[in-house]
Write a protein that holds these residues in place. Structure first.
Motif, PDB file in Angstrom:
ATOM      1  N   GLU A   1       0.815  -1.216   0.000  1.00 35.72           N
ATOM      2  CA  GLU A   1       0.000   0.000   0.000  1.00 35.72           C
ATOM      3  C   GLU A   1       0.847   1.263   0.000  1.00 35.72           C
ATOM      4  O   GLU A   1       0.531   2.240  -0.699  1.00 35.72           O
ATOM      5  CB  GLU A   1      -0.928   0.009   1.218  1.00 35.72           C
ATOM      6  CG  GLU A   1      -1.832   1.227   1.280  1.00 35.72           C
ATOM      7  CD  GLU A   1      -2.778   1.199   2.465  1.00 35.72           C
ATOM      8  OE1 GLU A   1      -3.642   2.100   2.557  1.00 35.72           O
ATOM      9  OE2 GLU A   1      -2.648   0.274   3.309  1.00 35.72           O
ATOM     10  N   LYS A   2       1.936   1.282   0.738  1.00 35.55           N
ATOM     11  CA  LYS A   2       2.762   2.481   0.843  1.00 35.55           C
ATOM     12  C   LYS A   2       3.953   2.476  -0.103  1.00 35.55           C
ATOM     13  O   LYS A   2       4.746   3.417  -0.101  1.00 35.55           O
ATOM     14  CB  LYS A   2       3.236   2.648   2.292  1.00 35.55           C
ATOM     15  CG  LYS A   2       2.098   2.891   3.266  1.00 35.55           C
ATOM     16  CD  LYS A   2       2.587   3.074   4.693  1.00 35.55           C
ATOM     17  CE  LYS A   2       1.413   3.311   5.641  1.00 35.55           C
ATOM     18  NZ  LYS A   2       1.861   3.474   7.054  1.00 35.55           N
TER      19      LYS A   2
ATOM     20  N   LYS B   1       4.876   3.212  -3.437  1.00 36.08           N
ATOM     21  CA  LYS B   1       4.220   3.948  -4.512  1.00 36.08           C
ATOM     22  C   LYS B   1       4.657   3.534  -5.914  1.00 36.08           C
ATOM     23  O   LYS B   1       4.057   3.965  -6.898  1.00 36.08           O
ATOM     24  CB  LYS B   1       4.440   5.455  -4.322  1.00 36.08           C
ATOM     25  CG  LYS B   1       3.910   5.995  -2.991  1.00 36.08           C
ATOM     26  CD  LYS B   1       2.430   5.678  -2.791  1.00 36.08           C
ATOM     27  CE  LYS B   1       1.901   6.253  -1.480  1.00 36.08           C
ATOM     28  NZ  LYS B   1       0.488   5.904  -1.232  1.00 36.08           N
TER      29      LYS B   1
END
Length: 303
Positions: A121-122, A124
Motif C-alpha cells: 500500500e505504501k 508507490k
C-alpha cells in the motif's frame, strides 16, 4: 485483516456469472468481504431475457459480509461500466478488487490479493496487483514478480493510483514517440499499442489498455503471481472482447509462505519469457483477420 471490497461486473451470461460467484464464495475471506455488483442493462431486445436471468441470480447471492447491487437502467457497455464502477468503489473504500463475470478464482485468490494490497500500500512504485499470469516457465521468478504490463483477469489497486486513470487514445498517439510506443508494446509485440490505435480510430472501445497506459506514463509497476490464482472461462465466444482461446491455465490453491522480492524492479526474466510467449502464440495479422471473418459468418475460427 481489513479486506478490500470486491466489485463484480456482470451482463448477460448466467452460467459464467454463477461459476464466478461460486468460486468467490469458496474463498476463505469471502465472509468478511463486501461484494458490490454492477449489472449492465440490455443492449437490445435479444439480451433482455438473459440480463434478467443474471439479475435474478445475483439477488440470491449470500456468503459475503454484504452484497450490494447496482442495476444500470440502460446499456453502458463494458468499458464505461467498469470505469465508473471502479472509480466509485475505490474512492469510497480506498482500495478495490475487480472481477468480471467470466473469472473463476482459486480458494486462495482473495487472501493473495488482500496480502499484496496491505503489504504494498505504501510502496508507490506498485500500482496494480494481478491475479493471473501467462503460462510461462516459472523457474527463478519467485512467488511473484514485477513488470510494466497490467493483466485484468482479476486485479486490484488503490484509490491514489487509480486517480491517475485517463482514457485519451488520441493524446497518446500524438504525444508518445516511436521509442516509447515500442517499449509500451512490449518491444514490438504487436499486442498492446494496436489496442490504443483501434480505440483512437473507433474500431474498439475498451478500458484496460488505458489503465496500463496510465501506469506506464507514471513509471508504475504491476505485481504478478508466478502461478495464477484465476482462470478465464469467457474464451468461448460469449464475451464482449474475448474470442475463442486454448490458453492453458494452472491455478494455485496456496497463498501462504509468500517470499517477497527484495527490490521493486521489473523482472527481465519474466519480460523475456512473456515476450517469447507472444512471439510463438500471436497469429499473423492475416490469420487473425481470416478468423474474425469466419467468426462473423460461420461462428467459428478457421485457424
Amino acid at each position: 485483516m481489513n479486506t478490500a471490497p470486491i466489485v463484480l461486473f456482470v451482463y448477460n451470461r448466467p452460467w459464467h456469472t454463477r461459476k464466478t460467484v461460486e468460486a468467490l464464495q469458496a474463498n476463505e475471506l469471502a465472509t468478511i468481504s463486501d461484494l458490490i455488483i454492477y449489472s449492465d442493462g440490455a443492449r437490445n431486445s435479444e439480451s433482455v431475457e438473459s440480463v434478467q436471468e443474471v439479475r435474478n441470480f445475483i439477488k440470491s447471492i449470500s456468503g459475503f459480509k454484504s452484497v450490494k447491487i447496482f442495476e444500470r437502467d440502460k446499456n453502458w457497455g463494458l468499458a464505461a461500466n467498469i470505469i465508473d464502477g471502479v472509480t466509485t468503489v475505490v474512492n469510497q473504500y480506498g482500495k478495490v478488487i475487480v472481477m468480471e463475470d467470466d473469472i473463476v478464482t482459486s480458494p486462495a485468490f482473495l487472501k493473495f490479493m488482500n496480502q499484496m494490497l496491505d503489504y504494498y500500500e505504501k510502496e508507490k512504485k506498485v500500482w496494480h496487483v494481478s491475479g493471473w499470469n501467462y503460462p510461462i516457465e516459472t523457474e527463478g521468478l519467485g512467488d511473484f514478480f514485477f513488470w510494466r504490463v497490467m493483466n485484468c483477469w482479476g486485479w486490484a489497486t488503490w484509490a491514489d493510483r487509480w486517480s491517475y486513470f485517463k482514457k485519451n487514445p488520441k493524446e497518446l498517439v500524438k504525444k508518445w514517440d516511436k521509442t516509447k510506443k515500442k517499449h509500451f508494446d512490449l518491444d514490438g509485440s504487436g499486442v498492446f499499442w494496436n489496442q490504443v490505435l483501434r480505440n483512437a480510430y473507433s474500431s474498439l472501445d475498451t478500458w484496460a489498455i488505458f489503465w496500463y497506459a496510465s501506469i506506464y506514463e507514471n513509471n508504475g509497476l504491476c505485481l504478478n503471481p508466478t502461478i495464477s490464482f484465476v482462470k478465464n472461462i469467457g474464451h468461448d465466444g460469449s464475451g464482449t472482447n474475448c474470442s475463442s482461446s486454448k490458453i492453458s491455465q494452472e491455478i494455485s490453491s496456496e497463498a501462504s509462505f509468500i517470499e517477497y522480492p527484495v527490490d521493486v524492479l521489473e523482472s527481465e526474466q519474466a519480460v523475456h519469457r512473456i515476450k517469447f510467449f507472444y512471439k510463438i502464440n500471436t497469429k499473423s495479422l492475416f490469420l487473425r483477420g481470416v478468423n474474425k471473418f469466419c467468426r462473423s459468418f460461420f461462428n467459428k475460427n478457421l485457424f
